[in-house]
Write an enzyme that holds these catalytic residues in place. Structure first.
Site, short mmCIF file in Angstrom:
data_model
loop_
_atom_site.label_atom_id
_atom_site.label_comp_id
_atom_site.label_asym_id
_atom_site.label_seq_id
_atom_site.Cartn_x
_atom_site.Cartn_y
_atom_site.Cartn_z
N SER A 86 -29.86 -15.90 -4.65
CA SER A 86 -29.92 -15.46 -3.25
C SER A 86 -29.00 -14.26 -3.02
CB SER A 86 -29.45 -16.58 -2.32
OG SER A 86 -30.08 -17.78 -2.65
N HIS B 141 -35.72 -15.22 -2.31
CA HIS B 141 -36.17 -15.26 -3.70
C HIS B 141 -37.55 -14.60 -3.81
CE1 HIS B 141 -33.04 -17.97 -5.37
NE2 HIS B 141 -32.92 -18.29 -4.11
N HIS C 179 -36.31 -23.98 -7.54
CA HIS C 179 -35.28 -25.01 -7.56
C HIS C 179 -35.89 -26.40 -7.68
CE1 HIS C 179 -33.69 -21.52 -5.40
NE2 HIS C 179 -32.50 -21.88 -5.82
N TYR D 35 -35.11 -28.82 -5.76
CA TYR D 35 -35.36 -29.36 -4.41
C TYR D 35 -36.70 -28.90 -3.82
CZ TYR D 35 -33.60 -24.84 -2.72
OH TYR D 35 -33.40 -23.50 -2.50
N GLU D 36 -37.30 -27.87 -4.42
CA GLU D 36 -38.62 -27.44 -3.93
C GLU D 36 -39.71 -28.40 -4.40
OE1 GLU D 36 -39.09 -22.83 -4.07
OE2 GLU D 36 -37.32 -23.29 -5.25
N ALA E 13 -25.65 -18.43 -5.30
CA ALA E 13 -24.85 -18.64 -4.09
C ALA E 13 -24.31 -20.07 -4.16
CB ALA E 13 -25.73 -18.48 -2.86
N MET F 253 -27.19 -25.51 -6.05
CA MET F 253 -28.41 -26.30 -6.30
C MET F 253 -29.26 -25.68 -7.42
SD MET F 253 -29.43 -26.86 -2.31
CE MET F 253 -28.17 -27.25 -1.09
N SER F 254 -28.62 -24.93 -8.31
CA SER F 254 -29.40 -24.28 -9.38
C SER F 254 -28.55 -24.19 -10.65
CB SER F 254 -29.83 -22.88 -8.92
OG SER F 254 -28.70 -22.05 -8.74
N ASN G 47 -19.91 -19.80 1.43
CA ASN G 47 -19.40 -20.63 2.54
C ASN G 47 -18.38 -21.60 1.98
OD1 ASN G 47 -22.20 -21.72 1.46
ND2 ASN G 47 -20.98 -23.50 2.07
N HIS H 35 -28.30 -21.61 6.18
CA HIS H 35 -28.89 -20.81 5.10
C HIS H 35 -28.83 -19.31 5.41
CE1 HIS H 35 -31.28 -19.86 1.60
NE2 HIS H 35 -32.26 -19.36 2.31
N1 HPA Z 1 -23.74 -26.43 -1.18
C1 HPA Z 1 -24.75 -26.37 -2.08
N2 HPA Z 1 -25.39 -25.25 -2.36
C2 HPA Z 1 -25.00 -24.12 -1.73
C3 HPA Z 1 -23.96 -24.12 -0.80
C4 HPA Z 1 -23.29 -25.34 -0.50
O1 HPA Z 1 -22.36 -25.41 0.32
N3 HPA Z 1 -23.84 -22.84 -0.34
C5 HPA Z 1 -24.77 -22.10 -1.02
N4 HPA Z 1 -25.48 -22.87 -1.86
#
Ligand code: HPA
Length: 275
Positions: free
Chosen positions: A33, A64, A86, A88-89, A116, A214-215, A238, A250
């Site tokens: 991202s 993406h 990912h 989660y998709e 990210a 998450m990747s 973040n 997001h």
């Molecule tokens: N958690 C999981 N995945 C992320 C985060 C997060 O805080 N920020 C960006 N991708």
């Protein structure tokens, strides 16, 4: 799907890329991202939509693009994967790691993974860049689960140095020369798509995580299985849940990744010619 089917799909995908691109670069960069703009740095670029490559998984989420770009970065041939899919998709880990296998079949020797992430360690702040030293697979599954296909790698691959010590030292050296702060840390992979709870983040910190995302982890495991050297970078977009009390969006993740991605892009452009 049995092994031969997967192998055949990977062969078909790599053959079609080879046909479109010709000699394939030895270095690949997966742009997470906010880093998609790095393809603008490529000279003599060729672009293939993932949808043009047989069986190649196409991303479904913002940030993406789903393009495979090849060209010269600092005079060196590189391939850039603009976006990834990912877990989660809804993809199985064989789909998530399909592009990594295609890169392996195309002869890639080094891969730079970017993502990210949320900052779990209290010394990490929004916008920080982190060179990965290690990871913890919290997905609950290993992408190598199932019958081993010896054409890809060994049954029990060593994971004591997933992120190459040599490539890490090159990254730190180049960052220092550029005057860009590059920290170090351990990546924890969560399945997502919900962000974590504050209690989960406290748990991850206790377990030794510095950033959470998450990747990255399935791709890194499969790359090592395939004998590819890995360099991993996280952008802290973040503070992880509960660290500052701010909620996570997001859109903000993408905004911060865009800004941090500019600095990370400079490091990657400096590292590639040194690999
Ligand atoms: N958690 C999981 N995945 C992320 C985060 C997060 O805080 N920020 C960006 N991708």
């Amino acid at each position: 799907m049995n092994d031969d089917d997967l192998f055949d799909q990977i062969e078909q995908a790599s053959a079609s890329v080879r046909k479109a691109v010709g000699t394939f670069p030895k270095i690949a960069v997966t742009l997470g991202s906010g880093l998609g703009h790095l393809v603008d740095e490529l000279r003599d670029a060729r672009v293939l939509d993932y949808s043009e490559i047989p069986f190649f998984p196409v991303p479904t989420i913002a940030g993406h693009a789903g393009k495979l770009c090849t060209g010269l970065l600092g005079g060196v041939p590189v391939a850039m994967l603009q976006g990834r899919v990912h877990y989660y998709e809804g993809n199985g880990l064989d789909r998530v790691t399909f592009p990594t296998r295609v890169l392996q079949r195309l002869g890639v020797k080094s891969i730079i993974l970017t993502a990210a992430t949320g900052g779990v360690a209290l010394n990490l702040h929004k916008g920080d860049l982190v060179c990965l030293t290690d990871h913890i697979n919290g997905l609950g599954f290993n992408p190598l689960r199932g019958p081993n296909d010896d054409r890809f790698g060994t049954r029990f691959p060593d994971m004591s140095e997933v992120y190459s010590v040599h490539l890490r030292s090159v990254a730190h050296e180049e960052a220092m020369k550029l005057g860009i702060t590059l920290k170090s840390g351990v990546y924890y992979a969560m399945p997502g798509p919900s962000y974590e709870t504050p209690a989960e983040i406290r748990m991850l910190r206790t377990l030794g995580a510095d950033v959470v995302g998450m990747s990255t982890v399935p791709e890194a495991i499969v790359a090592r299985h395939g004998g590819i050297n890995v360099l991993g970078f996280a952008m802290v977009t973040n503070a992880a849940a509960g660290v500052t009390g701010e909620t996570i969006h997001h859109a903000e993740v993408l905004d911060v990744a865009e800004e941090a991605g500019k600095r990370l892009g400079k490091i990657i452009a400096a590292v590639v010619p040194k690999i």
